[in-house]
Design a protein around this motif. Structure first.
Motif, PDB file in Angstrom:
ATOM      1  N   PRO A 214       0.805  -1.227   0.000  1.00 37.49           N
ATOM      2  CA  PRO A 214       0.000   0.000   0.000  1.00 37.49           C
ATOM      3  C   PRO A 214       0.839   1.278   0.000  1.00 37.49           C
ATOM      4  CG  PRO A 214       0.119  -0.896   2.216  1.00 37.49           C
ATOM      5  CD  PRO A 214       0.885  -1.848   1.339  1.00 37.49           C
ATOM      6  N   MET A 215       0.303   2.289  -0.682  1.00 38.19           N
ATOM      7  CA  MET A 215       0.759   3.677  -0.561  1.00 38.19           C
ATOM      8  C   MET A 215      -0.423   4.482  -0.049  1.00 38.19           C
ATOM      9  SD  MET A 215       2.935   4.694  -3.947  1.00 38.19           S
ATOM     10  CE  MET A 215       4.498   3.906  -4.352  1.00 38.19           C
ATOM     11  N   LEU A 216      -0.190   5.329   0.945  1.00 34.54           N
ATOM     12  CA  LEU A 216      -1.266   6.125   1.531  1.00 34.54           C
ATOM     13  C   LEU A 216      -0.945   7.611   1.447  1.00 34.54           C
ATOM     14  CD1 LEU A 216      -2.060   4.103   4.798  1.00 34.54           C
ATOM     15  CD2 LEU A 216      -2.988   3.774   2.493  1.00 34.54           C
ATOM     16  N   PHE A 255       2.201   0.264  11.183  1.00 33.65           N
ATOM     17  CA  PHE A 255       1.897   1.643  10.820  1.00 33.65           C
ATOM     18  C   PHE A 255       2.503   2.605  11.839  1.00 33.65           C
ATOM     19  CE2 PHE A 255      -1.516  -1.013   9.116  1.00 33.65           C
ATOM     20  CZ  PHE A 255      -1.467  -0.651   7.785  1.00 33.65           C
ATOM     21  N   PRO A 256       3.126   3.698  11.390  1.00 39.10           N
ATOM     22  CA  PRO A 256       3.733   4.658  12.319  1.00 39.10           C
ATOM     23  C   PRO A 256       2.676   5.335  13.184  1.00 39.10           C
ATOM     24  CG  PRO A 256       3.764   5.505  10.063  1.00 39.10           C
ATOM     25  CD  PRO A 256       3.327   4.079   9.972  1.00 39.10           C
ATOM     26  N   ILE A 285       4.989   7.243 -10.230  1.00 39.18           N
ATOM     27  CA  ILE A 285       3.969   7.225  -9.166  1.00 39.18           C
ATOM     28  C   ILE A 285       4.479   8.006  -7.968  1.00 39.18           C
ATOM     29  CG2 ILE A 285       2.668   5.753  -7.581  1.00 39.18           C
ATOM     30  CD1 ILE A 285       2.907   3.511  -9.699  1.00 39.18           C
ATOM     31  N   ARG A 286       5.692   7.714  -7.567  1.00 37.97           N
ATOM     32  CA  ARG A 286       6.258   8.393  -6.396  1.00 37.97           C
ATOM     33  C   ARG A 286       6.560   9.862  -6.701  1.00 37.97           C
ATOM     34  NH1 ARG A 286       9.193   2.861  -5.539  1.00 37.97           N
ATOM     35  NH2 ARG A 286       8.140   2.094  -3.657  1.00 37.97           N
ATOM     36  N   ALA A 292       2.398   9.623   2.137  1.00 39.08           N
ATOM     37  CA  ALA A 292       2.669   9.726   3.572  1.00 39.08           C
ATOM     38  C   ALA A 292       3.146   8.394   4.133  1.00 39.08           C
ATOM     39  CB  ALA A 292       1.415  10.182   4.305  1.00 39.08           C
ATOM     40  N   LEU A 293       2.783   7.330   3.452  1.00 40.33           N
ATOM     41  CA  LEU A 293       3.232   5.987   3.823  1.00 40.33           C
ATOM     42  C   LEU A 293       3.481   5.209   2.545  1.00 40.33           C
ATOM     43  CD1 LEU A 293       2.043   3.619   6.581  1.00 40.33           C
ATOM     44  CD2 LEU A 293       1.891   2.822   4.219  1.00 40.33           C
TER      45      LEU A 293
END
Length: 459
Positions: A214-216, A255-256, A285-286, A292-293
Motif C-alpha cells: 500500500p501507498m497512503l 503503521f507509524p 507514481i512516487r 505519507a506511507l
C-alpha cells in the motif's frame, strides 16, 4: 418434520459429521464470516467427500428441505447458511494439488485461497484470486474472482479449466470446454445456481515475488489522487494492478504512530513484472506526489494475499453495497471524498478494483460476467465488531451507495452483493441472464439451489 429415524438413517450413510441444533458444536458450525448473519439451519453436514455431497443433495431433495452450500463462508449475504434447512458444508474437503509441468492447480470445494497460495508458491506459481486469504475458493470463483492479479491474468473464472459438480438430481459430472460446455459457461460467474462444485481445476501463472503493497496519502489529497489515479490506471501496463481505497489507519504496527486512526486514501499496488524494472515503473507514481506511507517493495505472493487477514478476522459485522463503474467524473469523485470523510468505523472502507487490463480482453458473452467494459468494480463496506453499531455502518454504506449509484454502470459484482432482489441480479447479468435462465431450467428446473444470488429458470 424430519423423524429421528430418518435423520439417524441419513447420518449412518455419511463419512462426514451431521450436526443438529442440540449438538454442542452447532452454534460454531452455523457461524459465517459476516456476524450480521444469524441463521439457524435444521441440519449441517460437514461433507468428508463427494459421496457425502451426493447423499446430502439427494436427502435434501427427497425431504423437500431448503439447501444452502457453504465453502469458505465469506459470502457477503451469508448465503452459505439458511434457516430451517440443510447446510452442505464443504469445509472438510480442503486439498490442493499442483502440477508444475502443466501449471495447473486442483482445489477441493472447501479449500481456502490461502491454501492455494501456499501450495502453488512452492512451485513459483499463483492463481488469480481475491485479497483476503481466508476467502473460500468456491464462492469467489463462482462469482467471478477479482483481486491483485486481475489486470495481469484476468478474473479467476478466466483461469478456470474444469469443475467437478453434483447436480440437483444427484448426478456427478465434470464440466469443461468439451464436456457439459453450457454448464461450464454458467458456473464461470453464475454463482451456485447450478450445482455443488466439489473441485476446481485452475491454470496457474509463473508468479512468485511481487513488487507490491500500500501507498497512503492524507484524506485532504483524495480528490487530487483520484483524478490522477483514474488516468494512470487506465494506461498502466497490465503487469501493474492497483486498487484504490479509502480507509482508517489501524492503531498498531507496522503503521507509524503519527498516522494511527487517521482517515486516508491509498492505492494497494501489485506489480508482477521483472523486479529489476520495478523501481522504474514506480518512479512516476512516487514523483507525482510523495505518499505519507509507502510500504511498496518486494513481497512473496502469499504474504501479499494475507496482508489484510488480521484486520478482517471472521466474526465482524459487515454491510455491503456495490456497483460497476465506467468512469470517475469530477462530481462522482467529490461525492466519494464526501462520504469517505465520514467513515463510521476503523474497519469500514470503500474500494475501486480495476478490471480494465487482461480481464477486459475477454468477450462479454464468453462468461456470464457481463461488465467487461467497466473500468472498476466498486465496493462500499460498513464493518465493525460491535453489533450495537449495525445501523450506523449500514446507513453509511447505503447513503454512500445511493449518492454514487447514478454515476454507476448499473449492475454489481455478485460477490459484493447482499440480498438485493431480482432486479439487481438481472442488472448484473444483463443480456447473459436469459442464457443462464435456460441452463438453470436444464440442470435445476425445480430451483433446488436457490440460496444464492438466484437466477430463475426460463419458462
Amino acid at each position: 418434520m424430519l423423524s429421528e429415524t430418518t435423520i439417524s438413517t441419513f447420518k449412518a450413510s455419511l463419512r462426514g459429521e451431521l450436526i443438529e441444533p442440540r449438538d454442542a458444536n452447532y452454534d460454531g458450525a452455523r457461524k459465517v464470516y459476516n456476524a450480521m448473519i444469524d441463521r439457524k439451519p435444521r441440519l449441517i453436514i460437514r461433507c468428508a467427500d463427494v459421496a457425502d455431497v451426493i447423499a446430502a443433495v439427494n436427502f435434501g431433495r427427497e425431504q423437500k428441505l431448503l439447501v444452502s452450500i457453504r465453502g469458505g463462508g465469506h459470502n457477503a449475504g451469508g448465503l452459505g447458511v439458511c434457516d430451517d434447512g440443510l447446510v452442505i458444508d464443504l469445509s472438510p474437503m480442503k486439498y490442493v494439488r499442483v502440477d508444475p509441468k502443466k501449471r495447473t492447480v486442483l482445489a477441493g470445494g472447501g479449500t481456502l485461497w490461502g491454501d492455494v497460495d501456499h501450495a502453488a508458491h512452492a512451485f513459483g506459481l499463483a492463481v488469480p484470486s481475491g485479497i483476503i486469504s481466508t476467502t473460500g475458493v468456491g464462492g469467489l470463483t463462482l462469482g467471478g474472482g477479482l483481486g491483485h492479479l486481475t489486470r495481469q491474468c484476468g478474473l479467476t473464472i478466466d483461469n478456470l479449466l474444469a469443475v467437478d459438480m453434483v447436480l440437483a438430481d444427484g448426478r456427478f459430472v465434470t464440466a469443461n470446454a468439451k464436456d457439459y460446455p453450457d454448464l461450464f459457461w454458467a458456473v464461470r460467474g453464475g454463482g451456485g445456481n447450478f450445482g455443488v462444485v466439489t473441485s476446481f481445476l485452475f491454470k496457474a501463472h509463473p508468479i512468485h515475488t511481487n513488487y507490491a503493497g500500500p501507498m497512503l496519502w492524507p484524506m485532504e489529497d483524495a480528490t487530487e489522487i483520484l483524478r490522477w489515479y483514474r488516468g494512470f490506471i487506465t494506461k498502466a501496463p497490465n503487469a501493474l494492478n492497483g486498487f484504490f481505497a479509502f480507509l482508517t489507519v489501524p492503531p498498531a504496527p507496522p503503521f507509524p504512530e503519527h498516522l494511527h486512526n487517521k482517515k486516508m486514501c491509498g492505492v494497494v499496488w501489485c506489480y508482477t513484472g521483472p523486479l529489476k524494472q520495478a523501481e522504474r515503473v514506480f518512479e512516476p507514481i512516487r514523483r507525482f506526489k510523495t505518499p505519507a506511507l509507502d510500504f511498496v517493495g518486494p513481497i512473496p505472493h502469499p504474504v501479499l494475499q494475507g496482508m489484510f487477514d488480521a484486520l478482517y478476522p471472521p466474526g465482524l459485522q459487515w454491510y455491503w453495497k456495490a456497483d460497476f463503474v465506467r468512469e470517475l467524473g469530477d462530481e462522482a469523485i467529490a461525492l466519494r471524498v464526501k462520504y469517505a470523510a465520514l467513515l463510521p468505523s476503523m474497519q469500514s472502507t470503500a474500494h475501486l478494483y480495476p478490471i480494465n487490463g487482461k480481464a477486459s480482453t475477454v468477450k462479454k458473452s464468453a462468461t456470464p460476467w457481463l461488465y467487461r467494459d467497466a473500468v472498476w468494480a466498486e465496493v462500499i463496506v460498513g464493518v465493525d465488531p460491535d453489533p450495537a453499531n449495525k445501523e450506523k455502518i449500514s446507513n453509511w454504506a447505503r447513503d454512500y451507495w445511493t449518492a454514487l449509484h447514478p454515476h454507476s454502470a448499473g449492475g454489481a459484482y455478485v460477490n459484493f452483493m447482499m440480498d438485493e432482489g431480482e432486479d439487481r441480479i438481472r442488472a448484473t447479468y444483463g443480456k447473459n441472464y436469459d442464457r443462464l435462465a435456460r441452463i438453470k431450467k436444464r440442470y435445476d428446473p425445480a430451483n433446488f439451489f436457490r440460496v444464492n444470488q438466484n437466477i430463475k429458470r426460463a419458462k
